[in-house]
Design an enzyme around this catalytic site. Sequence first.
Site, PDB file in Angstrom:
ATOM      1  N   GLU A 187       3.516  13.343   0.480  1.00 20.86           N
ATOM      2  CA  GLU A 187       2.484  12.909   1.429  1.00 20.86           C
ATOM      3  C   GLU A 187       2.805  13.296   2.863  1.00 20.86           C
ATOM      4  OE1 GLU A 187       1.907   8.678   1.128  1.00 20.86           O
ATOM      5  OE2 GLU A 187       4.035   8.250   1.015  1.00 20.86           O
ATOM      6  N   ASP A 215      -2.213  10.210   3.143  1.00 21.49           N
ATOM      7  CA  ASP A 215      -1.259  10.524   4.213  1.00 21.49           C
ATOM      8  C   ASP A 215      -1.069  12.024   4.383  1.00 21.49           C
ATOM      9  OD1 ASP A 215      -0.501   8.110   5.446  1.00 21.49           O
ATOM     10  OD2 ASP A 215       0.517   7.525   3.606  1.00 21.49           O
ATOM     11  N   CYS A 225      -2.645  10.403  -6.247  1.00 16.32           N
ATOM     12  CA  CYS A 225      -2.951   8.962  -6.218  1.00 16.32           C
ATOM     13  C   CYS A 225      -3.644   8.556  -4.923  1.00 16.32           C
ATOM     14  CB  CYS A 225      -1.698   8.128  -6.448  1.00 16.32           C
ATOM     15  SG  CYS A 225      -0.471   8.327  -5.152  1.00 16.32           S
ATOM     16  N   HIS A 274      -6.064   1.338   5.092  1.00 16.25           N
ATOM     17  CA  HIS A 274      -5.724   0.479   3.958  1.00 16.25           C
ATOM     18  C   HIS A 274      -6.734  -0.654   3.783  1.00 16.25           C
ATOM     19  CE1 HIS A 274      -2.030   2.815   4.022  1.00 16.25           C
ATOM     20  NE2 HIS A 274      -2.082   2.595   2.728  1.00 16.25           N
TER      21      HIS A 274
HETATM   22  C1  PEP Z   1      -1.592   8.107   0.047  1.00 16.15           C
HETATM   23  O1  PEP Z   1      -1.055   8.229   1.153  1.00 16.15           O
HETATM   24  O2  PEP Z   1      -2.413   8.922  -0.410  1.00 16.15           O
HETATM   25  C2  PEP Z   1      -1.270   6.953  -0.802  1.00 16.15           C
HETATM   26  C3  PEP Z   1      -1.713   6.871  -2.021  1.00 16.15           C
HETATM   27  O3  PEP Z   1      -0.546   5.942  -0.248  1.00 16.15           O
HETATM   28  P1  PEP Z   1      -1.157   4.905   0.801  1.00 16.15           P
HETATM   29  O4  PEP Z   1      -2.641   5.101   0.829  1.00 16.15           O
HETATM   30  O5  PEP Z   1      -0.804   3.539   0.346  1.00 16.15           O
HETATM   31  O6  PEP Z   1      -0.495   5.290   2.070  1.00 16.15           O
HETATM   32 MG    MG Z   2       0.650   7.047   1.659  1.00 18.58          MG
END
Ligand code: PEP
Ligand code: MG
Length: 590
Positions: A457, A481, A528, A214
Amino acid sequence: MTFSIHGLPVARGIAIGRAVLVASSRLDVAHYFIEPSQVEAEINRVRDGRDAVVEEIHRLQESIAQMGPKEAPHEMAALLEVHSMLLQDDELAQGVKHWIKDRLYNAEWALTSQLEVVARQFDEMEDDYLRERKADLEQITERVLRAMRGVSSPLIQPLGRGERKSSQQDLLLDDTVDVPLILVAHDLSPADMLQFKQSVFAGFITDVGGKTSHTAIVARSLDIPAVVGARLGSQLIRQDDWVIIDGDAGVVVVDPSAIILAEYGFKQRQGELARGRLARLLHTPAVTLDGQKIELLANIEMPDDAVGAVNAGAVGVGLFRSEFMFMGRHGKLPNEEEQFLAYRRAVEGMQGLPVTIRTVDVGADKPLDDTVRDNAHLNPALGLRAIRWSLAEPTMFLTQLRAILRAAAFGQVRMLIPMLAHASQIRQTMSLIDHARVQLDNRGVAYGPVQIGAMIEIPAAALTLRVFLKYFDFLSIGTNDLIQYTLAIDRADESVAHLYDPLHPAVLRLIADTIAQGQAQGKPVSVCGEMAGDVTCTKLLLGLGLRSFSMHPTQILAVKQEILRADTGKLAGWATQLLAEDEPALRVVK
Ligand code: PEP
Ligand code: MG
């Protein structure tokens, strides 16, 4: 001497500047430039802070002198003596003065910069006793900072990146002040990173972190060059060294020669020109050569990012990571009103375009509080994260659900639930959403309609889509994920970053099935995760049938360029063949 360090590229472009080493624990001091007229006052602030601590130590020494050896052991007096000496050390004082006078750093920044310089010298000492004095140095710096807090600062707004005056040419001519600064740290949490949105830094280097950690994701959203996973970077780079970050290659060049500087300066300008060319696509509709209309959405972290999303040409927000509002608040979570106002701001900022608000996803590498990292559990990524935490804290979750429902009265809102795997979790979530509506009805508070979607995910979700399609209006594939959990690779761990493979056949199979089954049921599916903004994956995702991509606003135009050159008819056959390959990555041009 020039040398280079290899890490992982996370945010593109070239940055050239001087290194600012910041210990993770010291990130909370303000970093801003002062006016030359304020130099004297800032130097005095540090001096007054230091004098206050020297005075405090003196008082302690006096009272200790009156105690017996039992109440005040000899070590205590010795320790105070060391602290007093360190405080009055000339190198510390001169160093701090240098940062304030020559670089125009504010007092706290100057003090912590010099702390890094001296701490490094302690690290290099042979003698164990002397080496351990580093901890004392950190302690006294902390006390001086605390004492300075009582002394008001001539507060100046930090310079935003756009406001920086220097160009590469100035940089070569003027080697004293006003040069770009590169933040070098062992680690930065996503919340720290977010704090730098309006900061003075032109690039970031961290020792740890994976490409889709992140921290890396937030660095990418800042759109400034960054390299993570640079291993010993923060130890090899010294305070104030000249460094070049090549965010495309994941390389950091330290102390570059004039030739290397010129070469990267050229590359930097080329990058700027390429961005300028892309900007021409801003108003071009995202339609493929064979006429397929593609939806390009934005991922945002804060409500005010909505404006940037619209300006970047997004046709909505596909992922609002609401958890950033919950982080770094020392346990005091945002209440319903605060959340409602924030969501409404995002909705209004999107000017009628849809906003997908993901319910809180804290845990793993997004701790609620940096200071309370989850060391108690061996695998926090497999622990009480995202919807698991929300369901374990129904009062907190209901508060968020009510705030989202209320914001939906002001524009198009979609609600997205992270990390679901079980039908029972889906049922519980749905019933809490109903309950939130009832609570608002009972209070007579207005709310609007929302579409409800699930993030796919976890492989278990991708393998039981039937249940998800029964309950949800839309799906969003979180590839970050999905890859982590399918391949059992910690996305934040740079030591296994080479195994984090978006093109692994198992990952592609799960993505392809999710898109196909969603389409068969007439339910929208988007991606996403970071794959959606990776131009090397655009054609493949189009070939797999994806028509909705959500990414950092800064990546929208580059992805659009790929879309404009694509023919989905041709890509579909190629993608199907790829699914049958042992190593699809070998067939995808990077
Ligand atoms: C993902 O897991 O692809 C996602 C968009 O959520 P995050 O990156 O915030 O875990
Ligand atoms: Mg995620």
